[in-house]
Design an enzyme around this catalytic site. Structure first.
Site, short mmCIF file in Angstrom:
data_model
loop_
_atom_site.label_atom_id
_atom_site.label_comp_id
_atom_site.label_asym_id
_atom_site.label_seq_id
_atom_site.Cartn_x
_atom_site.Cartn_y
_atom_site.Cartn_z
N GLU A 52 -0.05 5.01 -0.54
CA GLU A 52 -0.72 6.29 -0.76
C GLU A 52 0.31 7.42 -0.68
OE1 GLU A 52 -5.32 6.09 0.71
OE2 GLU A 52 -3.79 6.46 2.23
N ASP B 72 -4.97 14.38 -25.45
CA ASP B 72 -5.28 13.00 -25.07
C ASP B 72 -4.58 12.10 -26.08
OD1 ASP B 72 -6.30 10.54 -24.45
OD2 ASP B 72 -8.38 11.19 -24.27
N LYS C 110 -1.84 -0.20 -25.28
CA LYS C 110 -1.92 0.11 -26.71
C LYS C 110 -0.54 -0.06 -27.35
CE LYS C 110 -5.96 3.13 -26.22
NZ LYS C 110 -6.07 3.30 -24.75
N TYR D 40 0.86 -1.17 0.00
CA TYR D 40 0.00 0.00 0.00
C TYR D 40 0.90 1.23 0.00
CZ TYR D 40 -4.76 1.81 0.78
OH TYR D 40 -6.00 2.38 0.64
N ARG E 86 -1.89 -2.19 -18.50
CA ARG E 86 -3.05 -1.32 -18.57
C ARG E 86 -2.92 -0.25 -17.47
NH1 ARG E 86 -7.03 -2.24 -21.70
NH2 ARG E 86 -8.41 -0.99 -20.36
#
Length: 438
Positions: free
Chosen positions: A85, A229, A258, A83, A264
């Site tokens: 954060e 984008d 891609k 974890y 991903r």
């Protein structure tokens, strides 16, 4: 790259057991798959069935690719347990010394690869990257100019079903109905009329290179931020096969899958002036703890994309797309914009008396998977396909000519569906996506 695998025709335990016994699983799965096979044979069988599906058909979805074994192995690493954060040196949890190094490496590699002053590698998707960009630059109700959804704009470019269309006031520019190209005079006129806070340059289905300098000029004229984008072309940019938006944009949002061939996930590039605003927009405003196994896999992918072999790959992707577009035109399809500069092709099957959905269904039944998209006229849907995955498999222009012929045969129905599918499987079998054994 490819891996020999055992065909799995169902989600059954025997399928998983048989594959495991023959040692034909993906090398990155290792002993972990053996544990999964024993504990949950139903899911193990589904993994094997999906492995077979990917290896025995032609994966022509423009947004998909095959990652390297190194990326896959990193995604399945113990970093998934951590974890984290916050950002390196400022985490909300202990024990982050090593993942801090990992994230710093990923960010430095991204900056070097794209020539950016700042990179945030935490976004979980391209959508998350765009959400953070809007959150950093805009206030609810601000006007944004982006490509029409009917002509290829993304959901984050103003769809009423998406946060973007609900929180901001979008104005849409479209494509010239005759050429399928961006009408920059229309973009300028709309910008002058609506005075947007931000202009978005990007599309899910535009096969040509945008004129980033023209968008920058228009944005400066009306005092707008320019958000690019670049989810689709960013991998080509990494390989030097497409112009870079980084020198022109205030913020570049992208995906790491891609053409870039990573995991991903999302990526944000910007100048130092906006770095803190973008970082805060990712965490704590829109996301929680970073997925460190994915961040590490991004670092691996950025390292791979910096190698000369990736440059050759990116240029081959474009050469293959042009060859496939020419082959499809020869089969009677109408090619959007008359061709392509990228990995992406749009095509209209109307000359074959087929709508987009019917055409996609016929191709899927023959083992060729792709998508539909809006066309410049806006009244019909066409086909959207790409060459990133088949190029990763090692296919070249000769194979693109054959794929075009197979697609034509499937669409016209002048051969039995099963015959075409057998030929598709034969072609895919000669270029398996992963070649090494366990």
């Amino acid at each position: 790259m490819s891996v020999t695998h055992t065909p799995a025709r169902g989600a059954s335990a025997p399928a998983a057991e048989g594959a495991a016994e023959h040692g034909r699983l993906h090398p990155s799965w290792g002993g972990g798959f053996e544990s999964l096979r024993r504990q949950d044979p139903e899911i193990a069988g589904l993994l094997l069935a999906e492995t077979e599906r990917q290896a025995t058909g032609l994966q022509l979805v423009a947004a998909e690719n095959f990652t390297s074994p190194a990326v896959l192995a990193t995604l399945g690493s113990p970093l998934t347990n951590k974890y984290a954060e916050g950002y390196p040196g400022a985490r909300h949890h202990g024990g982050c010394e090593l993942v801090d190094l990992t994230e710093r490496i990923a960010a430095e590699r991204a900056k070097a690869l794209f020539g950016a002053e700042h990179a945030n590698v935490q976004p979980n998707s391209g959508t998350a990257a765009v959400l953070a960009a809007y959150a950093a630059l805009l206030h609810p109700g601000d006007t944004v100019l982006a490509m029409s959804l009917r002509h290829g704009g993304h959901l984050t470019h103003g769809s009423p079903a998406n946060f973007s269309g609900r929180w901001y006031d979008f104005a849409a520019y479209g494509l010239d109905e005759d050429t399928g190209l961006i009408d920059y005079a229309e973009v300028r006129a709309l910008a002058r009329d609506r005075m947007p806070r931000a202009i978005v340059c990007g599309s899910m289905s535009y096969p040509r290179h945008p004129d980033y300098a023209a968008f920058r000029e228009i944005a400066d004229e009306v005092g707008a931020y320019l958000v690019v984008d670049a989810a689709h072309p960013i991998g080509l940019v990494a390989g030097g096969a497409a112009p870079s938006p980084v020198p022109y944009a205030d913020v570049v949002c992208a995906t790491t899958h891609k053409v870039l061939r990573g995991p991903r996930g999302g990526l944000i590039l910007c100048g130092a002036r906006l770095a803190e605003r973008l970082d805060r927009a990712v965490f704590p405003f829109t996301q929680g703890g970073a997925q460190m196994h994915t961040v590490a896999a991004k670092a691996v992918a950025f390292g791979e994309a910096a190698a000369p072999a990736f440059t050759a790959y990116a240029h081959q992707v474009v050469a293959n797309a042009r060859a496939l577009a020419a082959a499809l035109a020869g089969e009677g399809l109408l090619i959007g914009t008359g061709g392509t500069d990228t990995h992406l092709i749009t095509a209209d099957a109307a000359p074959l008396a087929l709508d987009g959905a019917t055409a996609r269904g016929r191709l899927a039944a023959a083992g060729m998977v792709l998508d539909t998209c809006g066309l410049a006229g806006g009244s019909a849907r066409g086909l959207r396909l790409g060459t990133a995955a088949v190029t990763t498999q090692g296919m070249g222009e000769a194979e693109m000519a054959r794929i075009g012929a197979l697609m034509g045969a499937a669409l016209r129905g002048d051969r039995r569906e099963g015959e075409v599918r057998v030929e598709v499987a034969e072609l895919a079998g000669r270029f398996p996506p992963y070649r090494s054994h366990m």
